[in-house]
Write a protein that holds these residues in place. Structure first.
Motif, PDB file in Angstrom:
ATOM      1  N   LYS B 138       0.829  -1.205   0.000  1.00 19.66           N
ATOM      2  CA  LYS B 138       0.000   0.000   0.000  1.00 19.66           C
ATOM      3  C   LYS B 138       0.864   1.256   0.000  1.00 19.66           C
ATOM      4  N   GLU B 139       1.929   1.239   0.771  1.00 18.61           N
ATOM      5  CA  GLU B 139       2.825   2.395   0.783  1.00 18.61           C
ATOM      6  C   GLU B 139       3.465   2.593  -0.586  1.00 18.61           C
ATOM      7  N   ARG B 140       3.816   1.485  -1.202  1.00 19.94           N
ATOM      8  CA  ARG B 140       4.403   1.552  -2.529  1.00 19.94           C
ATOM      9  C   ARG B 140       3.392   2.122  -3.517  1.00 19.94           C
ATOM     10  N   MET B 141       2.159   1.684  -3.380  1.00 18.62           N
ATOM     11  CA  MET B 141       1.079   2.196  -4.228  1.00 18.62           C
ATOM     12  C   MET B 141       0.953   3.707  -4.071  1.00 18.62           C
ATOM     13  N   LEU B 142       0.947   4.140  -2.829  1.00 20.71           N
ATOM     14  CA  LEU B 142       0.817   5.559  -2.519  1.00 20.71           C
ATOM     15  C   LEU B 142       1.967   6.330  -3.135  1.00 20.71           C
ATOM     16  N   MET B 144       3.600   5.483  -5.765  1.00 19.48           N
ATOM     17  CA  MET B 144       3.370   5.567  -7.212  1.00 19.48           C
ATOM     18  C   MET B 144       2.359   6.653  -7.544  1.00 19.48           C
ATOM     19  N   LEU B 145       1.354   6.798  -6.676  1.00 18.62           N
ATOM     20  CA  LEU B 145       0.287   7.753  -6.963  1.00 18.62           C
ATOM     21  C   LEU B 145       0.753   9.192  -6.832  1.00 18.62           C
ATOM     22  N   GLN B 146       1.599   9.465  -5.845  1.00 19.62           N
ATOM     23  CA  GLN B 146       1.809  10.870  -5.507  1.00 19.62           C
ATOM     24  C   GLN B 146       3.247  11.344  -5.600  1.00 19.62           C
ATOM     25  N   LEU B 176      10.538   0.702 -10.386  1.00 21.54           N
ATOM     26  CA  LEU B 176      10.145   2.097 -10.145  1.00 21.54           C
ATOM     27  C   LEU B 176       9.087   2.579 -11.136  1.00 21.54           C
ATOM     28  N   GLY B 177       8.806   1.752 -12.119  1.00 22.08           N
ATOM     29  CA  GLY B 177       7.775   2.104 -13.090  1.00 22.08           C
ATOM     30  C   GLY B 177       8.278   2.991 -14.215  1.00 22.08           C
TER      31      GLY B 177
END
Lengths: 197, 197
Positions: B138-142, B144-146, B176-177
């Motif tokens: 979830k932190e990783r998702m966050l 990526m989002l911001q 890292l996308g």
DNA sequence: GCCTGGGCTTGGCAAATGGCAAGAAATCAG
DNA sequence: CTGATTTCTTGCCATTTGCCAAGCCCAGGC
């Protein structure tokens, strides 16, 4: 309002006898939320897990610049809570807000622990439910890593059209990881492409 | 090689008596992997959960264009498996590959189920461990989002410098996308900024 | 030592996205 | 109904990132 949809959801995640399923749902109680009401506020410990019978709930937090970031949408027939806060008894980092009026069945942490202890099927269901949430998040992560914003938009509108009828676009934008400006442009382009097909 | 670090890890997630902890680790067995060896291959059912005593493991999959996408790095003193495959007995979607030579303690699905049934502390540890993995994701998702790619790079190099010493940059780029080209540019810019401070 | 291949960097250009600000449209309160 | 507020769209321009191709560099095989 009865617990039929909750029972069905549980049976779908982990099939079990009707008797066991009935025992599992016994501790769930009904609750209602108004539009824009809070199921959970950041800073508090999440003490209940809600099964959404009706309505849509979103989770959100703030980034370093103070902007709201919507982290998830929870549609009907899903469970919502702050997993980390609920199971580790730590302060929640997110808000859970009813995007529409909602009706839920909830179970408290204490009741869940007691039921976990007493009913091995419920334990297994609980574990699978967490694993499913992890899996959903992982797919979302993958989509962030390898898809364009337009593809993510397209996926969302195909998989969850109901969200678009009830949720402000700005929530959807931050959920997709883009600004509302970009979302607006993507929608325009998307409509143009759809029209030409 | 003894199980001391495994015991410590378990105690850290869920403190329990040494006797219980000893009982929990009883079923874990040692295994070794060569550099670039596979802990798990996509399509097979993940039948073991590995605690990494030594080395680094990564998970990866392929996107629609056939490009490799690294989805996670598992450093020393963490558990690795394909959660969905392991708990739902479904074919794995990802590969788990040893990036360096590795030594692990593993437990099979059957042994874990048996121990879950027999030892309530282990059940609770297992649940918390999954919740922690969810939280990490979830932190990783966050992030990526911001965050920008440069911020994500900066976070990674601060939080896990060890990875950079052992992992090819192209793996880190897809994690890292971004493309390896972009990562290269970001590193250049990053070094420039660091030098001027 | 030499060749080869993979990994990394760099340049040039195109596409995607963001920041800002203004305006249009929808919603809400009185 | 009216005015105020919020939400959404649009234009302009800067920045980030991707794609492609060329070149560099280093490690391993011969």
């Amino acid at each position: 309002m009865n617990k039929e949809s909750l029972v069905q959801f549980i049976q779908q995640v982990l099939p079990m006898s009707q008797a066991k399923a009935g025992q599992v749902v016994e501790k769930f109680k009904p609750m209602q939320f108004e539009r824009n009401g809070y199921v959970l506020e950041a800073g508090k410990v999440c003490n209940a897990s809600h099964f959404i019978e009706k309505g849509i709930i979103r989770s959100y937090t703030y980034d370093v610049d103070g902007n709201e970031v919507t982290t998830a949408f929870y549609p009907e027939n899903t469970f919502t809570n702050d997993l980390l806060s609920f199971f580790k008894r730590s302060p929640a980092k997110e808000y859970l807000q009813a995007v529409t009026g909602c009706e839920t069945w909830y179970i408290t942490y204490e009741d869940m622990q007691a039921s976990f202890h007493a009913i091995s099927e419920f334990r297994e269901f609980g574990r699978l439910n967490i694993v499913n949430q992890y899996s959903t998040l992982k797919e979302r992560m993958l989509s962030m890593l390898q898809e364009t914003a337009e593809q993510r938009y397209s996926n969302l509108i195909n998989s969850s059209p109901g969200i678009f009828q009830n949720v402000p676009l700005k929530y959807i934008a931050s959920f997709l990881g883009i600004t509302d400006t970009s979302l607006s442009r993507i929608r325009k382009e998307f409509a143009r492409k759809a029209a030409s097909c």
